[in-house]
Design an enzyme around this catalytic site. Sequence first.
Site, mmCIF file in Angstrom:
data_model
loop_
_atom_site.group_PDB
_atom_site.id
_atom_site.type_symbol
_atom_site.label_atom_id
_atom_site.label_comp_id
_atom_site.label_asym_id
_atom_site.label_seq_id
_atom_site.Cartn_x
_atom_site.Cartn_y
_atom_site.Cartn_z
ATOM 1 N N HIS A 136 64.483 30.900 41.796
ATOM 2 C CA HIS A 136 64.344 29.769 40.870
ATOM 3 C C HIS A 136 65.730 29.145 40.690
ATOM 4 C CE1 HIS A 136 63.787 27.856 36.883
ATOM 5 N NE2 HIS A 136 62.489 27.926 37.103
ATOM 6 N N ASP A 213 66.229 38.942 37.979
ATOM 7 C CA ASP A 213 65.580 37.867 37.224
ATOM 8 C C ASP A 213 64.120 38.304 37.029
ATOM 9 O OD1 ASP A 213 64.074 35.681 36.490
ATOM 10 O OD2 ASP A 213 64.964 34.306 37.938
ATOM 11 N N GLN A 216 59.324 36.364 35.897
ATOM 12 C CA GLN A 216 57.921 36.408 36.316
ATOM 13 C C GLN A 216 57.367 37.828 36.393
ATOM 14 O OE1 GLN A 216 56.014 33.854 36.441
ATOM 15 N NE2 GLN A 216 57.576 32.266 36.348
ATOM 16 N N LYS A 239 57.211 33.309 28.421
ATOM 17 C CA LYS A 239 56.368 33.728 29.543
ATOM 18 C C LYS A 239 55.698 35.074 29.273
ATOM 19 C CE LYS A 239 59.334 31.379 32.881
ATOM 20 N NZ LYS A 239 58.694 30.114 33.239
ATOM 21 N N CYS A 377 60.856 24.227 40.349
ATOM 22 C CA CYS A 377 62.276 24.590 40.181
ATOM 23 C C CYS A 377 62.697 25.605 41.235
ATOM 24 C CB CYS A 377 62.559 25.139 38.784
ATOM 25 S SG CYS A 377 62.316 23.930 37.504
#
Length: 420
Positions: A136, A213, A216, A239, A377
Amino acid sequence: MAEVVSIAAAAASLPWDVDAVRADFPALAQLVNGHPLVYLDNAATAQKPRAVLAALENYYQRDCGNIHRSVHQLGERATEAYERARRNAQAFLGAAEPREIVFTRGTTEAINLVAATYGAANLHAGDEILLTGMEHHSNIVPWQLLAERTGARVKVAGVNDRGEVEMAEFERQLSPRTKIAAFGHISNALGTVNPVAEWTARAHAAGAVVLVDGAQSAPHLPIQVGALGCDFFAFSGHKVFGPTGIGVLWGRAALLEAMPPYQGGGDMIASVSFERTTYNRIPYKFEAGTPHIAGAIGLGAALEYLQSLGMARAAAYEQELARYGAERLAALPGVRLIGQARERTAVFSLVIEGVHPHDVATVLDTEGIAVRAGHHCAQPIMDRFGVPATTRASLAFYNTRTEIDRLAEGLEKVRRVFQF
Ligand code: PLP
């Protein structure tokens, strides 16, 4: 202890009552364009359970005070709720100590924080930062800024045709000059689940510090930072079914302690004089100014809610949806799925030749189906697959097979409208 384990094991084997779960999310029970909402944009942001809405309301209606410096009741309650949220985040990630949890505005700010503090203090000209081709923008641009500032170089592990980074490729891009490796746990554009524990071990062997990261993965997988082995892990509140504007950076205490502060202001100091200012202990050293108190409290409620559902059970249910969705959508004529990784979640990035993704999403919206269209993104991975954009349906544990059928019917309508 044995009893606790057996209760947990029994809970894990219970069937997933998706209707009961859906009833916790008021937003799901609405009509959009005259149809029951099918919300398939969870990778962008997730809906909020009542527990989160109640926690926010409670803070603003009862406990609204500033934290850490009030002696009055409201301030004390707010401080207690804020620090409880930190302990919830610690438990959610399996972190060793609450002081390893830094509240940020989200994943983006967490990554920027590491780049601007750890990165600026430790990287020099000639050093390398290893990313992958499916990151991302939030896990690309902070490192490019750092590279510009320090003279370090960004390297990229390439993605194969299935949407995976192969281990040999990852290792090829590592070198003794790699000082930081930063990669997404799950790709927001493809749904690929990366082998981050294995990558971390390889990066550590090369002498690099590792940031994962988790924007997600935190909403879809049980996370234990100890098992991943990484040094930093970032995720966003909105999220994981919590509020916007709040997120978490987890870092190893020793690293956080050694890092310079990020921003200056209230709460991050021990003492201030014009001659010399000293800094607070972690995590407060990184939380300058009045933080998003309500957001942190709401996030704490979201994490408690997720713990009560059981992330392993949620993940197992979503795997079923992922399998069903992949089969159902692959069978539609003219629809191409981008990203066919062997390990993937219920994220479907679709391309329909001759129809712009925004048009696909607009037709789906007329049916009450919310999906996303664009580059997500993640422009480099779009370039890798030679498309400017895709239509993305991203699912969560409150979605159903029936909703996947509605998506498939919606795509049939797109076919009729555009005659592809
Ligand atoms: N990383 C990944 C993989 C994401 O999917 C996102 C958001 O979509 C981010 C980082 C940025 O998250 P936020 O905008 O919440 O900071």
